[in-house]
Design a protein around this motif. Structure first.
Motif, mmCIF file in Angstrom:
data_model
loop_
_atom_site.group_PDB
_atom_site.id
_atom_site.type_symbol
_atom_site.label_atom_id
_atom_site.label_comp_id
_atom_site.label_asym_id
_atom_site.label_seq_id
_atom_site.Cartn_x
_atom_site.Cartn_y
_atom_site.Cartn_z
ATOM 1 N N GLU A 148 22.079 32.983 36.362
ATOM 2 C CA GLU A 148 22.403 32.374 37.651
ATOM 3 C C GLU A 148 21.729 31.002 37.787
ATOM 4 O O GLU A 148 22.369 30.025 38.187
ATOM 5 C CB GLU A 148 21.933 33.312 38.765
ATOM 6 C CG GLU A 148 22.268 32.880 40.161
ATOM 7 C CD GLU A 148 21.824 33.912 41.175
ATOM 8 O OE1 GLU A 148 22.709 34.398 41.911
ATOM 9 O OE2 GLU A 148 20.616 34.230 41.244
ATOM 10 N N ASP A 172 23.123 28.425 35.009
ATOM 11 C CA ASP A 172 24.511 28.000 35.217
ATOM 12 C C ASP A 172 24.705 27.117 36.443
ATOM 13 O O ASP A 172 25.791 26.578 36.647
ATOM 14 C CB ASP A 172 25.436 29.219 35.336
ATOM 15 C CG ASP A 172 25.657 29.904 33.998
ATOM 16 O OD1 ASP A 172 25.237 29.347 32.959
ATOM 17 O OD2 ASP A 172 26.247 31.007 33.997
ATOM 18 N N ASP A 173 23.682 26.968 37.267
ATOM 19 C CA ASP A 173 23.810 26.185 38.493
ATOM 20 C C ASP A 173 23.486 24.719 38.211
ATOM 21 O O ASP A 173 22.333 24.358 38.023
ATOM 22 C CB ASP A 173 22.876 26.745 39.564
ATOM 23 C CG ASP A 173 23.001 26.011 40.887
ATOM 24 O OD1 ASP A 173 23.968 25.235 41.058
ATOM 25 O OD2 ASP A 173 22.140 26.217 41.746
ATOM 26 N N ARG A 214 22.621 35.169 45.396
ATOM 27 C CA ARG A 214 23.497 36.316 45.662
ATOM 28 C C ARG A 214 22.706 37.597 45.461
ATOM 29 O O ARG A 214 21.604 37.573 44.949
ATOM 30 C CB ARG A 214 24.728 36.272 44.768
ATOM 31 C CG ARG A 214 24.396 36.179 43.288
ATOM 32 C CD ARG A 214 25.619 36.091 42.433
ATOM 33 N NE ARG A 214 25.675 34.762 41.839
ATOM 34 C CZ ARG A 214 26.540 34.400 40.942
ATOM 35 N NH1 ARG A 214 27.437 35.218 40.501
ATOM 36 N NH2 ARG A 214 26.536 33.186 40.447
ATOM 37 N N ALA A 246 25.661 41.488 42.580
ATOM 38 C CA ALA A 246 26.609 40.402 42.301
ATOM 39 C C ALA A 246 26.136 39.561 41.122
ATOM 40 O O ALA A 246 26.942 39.154 40.277
ATOM 41 C CB ALA A 246 26.794 39.528 43.539
ATOM 42 N N ALA A 247 24.834 39.299 41.050
ATOM 43 C CA ALA A 247 24.295 38.525 39.926
ATOM 44 C C ALA A 247 24.476 39.271 38.609
ATOM 45 O O ALA A 247 24.831 38.670 37.591
ATOM 46 C CB ALA A 247 22.819 38.206 40.165
ATOM 47 N N GLN A 273 26.801 41.560 37.902
ATOM 48 C CA GLN A 273 28.226 41.558 37.567
ATOM 49 C C GLN A 273 28.654 40.200 37.033
ATOM 50 O O GLN A 273 29.408 40.120 36.064
ATOM 51 C CB GLN A 273 29.053 41.975 38.778
ATOM 52 C CG GLN A 273 28.863 43.441 39.117
ATOM 53 C CD GLN A 273 29.502 43.856 40.419
ATOM 54 O OE1 GLN A 273 29.869 43.023 41.256
ATOM 55 N NE2 GLN A 273 29.629 45.160 40.621
ATOM 56 N N ALA A 274 28.155 39.121 37.611
ATOM 57 C CA ALA A 274 28.494 37.772 37.145
ATOM 58 C C ALA A 274 27.905 37.500 35.760
ATOM 59 O O ALA A 274 28.474 36.730 34.984
ATOM 60 C CB ALA A 274 27.988 36.725 38.142
ATOM 61 N N SER A 275 26.794 38.152 35.430
ATOM 62 C CA SER A 275 26.156 37.913 34.133
ATOM 63 C C SER A 275 26.849 38.632 32.981
ATOM 64 O O SER A 275 26.558 38.369 31.815
ATOM 65 C CB SER A 275 24.677 38.308 34.185
ATOM 66 O OG SER A 275 24.521 39.711 34.218
ATOM 67 N N PRO A 335 30.582 38.897 32.515
ATOM 68 C CA PRO A 335 31.977 38.700 32.924
ATOM 69 C C PRO A 335 32.983 39.493 32.093
ATOM 70 O O PRO A 335 34.076 39.779 32.569
ATOM 71 C CB PRO A 335 32.189 37.191 32.757
ATOM 72 C CG PRO A 335 31.142 36.749 31.798
ATOM 73 C CD PRO A 335 29.987 37.685 31.995
ATOM 74 N N PRO A 354 33.200 45.331 36.326
ATOM 75 C CA PRO A 354 32.115 45.333 37.316
ATOM 76 C C PRO A 354 31.636 46.733 37.707
ATOM 77 O O PRO A 354 30.461 46.935 37.967
ATOM 78 C CB PRO A 354 32.711 44.601 38.520
ATOM 79 C CG PRO A 354 33.790 43.754 37.950
ATOM 80 C CD PRO A 354 34.338 44.515 36.762
#
Length: 179
Positions: A100, A103-104, A120, A124-125, A127-129, A131, A135
């Protein structure tokens, strides 16, 4: 009364742990990471600029990741897989926060993490990590590791009970190792 030597059993498990290929990979990876941390730390702590928030957050997260992995290795080596679940959860959550922050492009995620205000939720973090992973599967893994972290009977039964064909169970309460 039967004598039980947990110390001897743990020592034997620790002696055999370095023979596993997973240990060799983890040893190499964490030793390499330690070199990176050492060199980065030796270059000085970043100053307070927007870009430095990101680097500072990544440095702290990397140190946390290294320590959690090494502690997990030691816990697994002694044969306490159930207890290592909380460290595995720490590794996954730390990895998610690292991604997170990294990637920002605005460096805001690093600043927010340092202020303990994540961009987040951890779910959520996570699940985003991952992809490429469904999920719901990520949530199930995190949930199982959360059970292992707390005094949840489901984790204890899942990790330590050996169920026979008649649905009777024997608890494997001492140190051990599974595949």
């Amino acid at each position: 009364m039967e004598e039980i030597s947990l110390t001897e059993h743990e020592a034997e498990l620790r002696r055999l742990f370095p023979c596993l290929p997973e240990y060799e990979a983890a040893e190499w990876a964490t030793s390499s990471l330690a070199v990176v941390i050492h060199r980065t730390a030796a270059s000085g702590w970043p100053n307070r600029s927007a870009a430095d928030y990101r680097r500072r957050a990544l440095m702290l997260l990397t140190i946390r990741l290294l320590r959690a992995v090494r502690a997990g290795m030691a816990t697994h080596a002694a044969g306490y897989e159930l207890e290592a679940g909380s460290l595995e959860r720490t590794v996954l959550e730390t990895r998610a926060r690292m991604i997170e922050v990294a990637d920002d492009d605005t460096d805001e995620a690093g600043r927010r993490w340092l202020l303990q205000k994540g961009k987040r939720s951890i779910t959520a973090a996570l699940q985003a990590s991952f992809p490429e992973v469904d999920p719901s599967d990520v949530s199930k893994l995190h949930g199982a590791l959360s059970q292992q972290t707390h005094a949840d009977p489901r984790a204890i039964i899942r990790m330590l009970a050996i169920v026979d064909d008649d649905h009777g169970a024997e608890l494997n309460w001492g140190p051990g190792r599974t595949i």
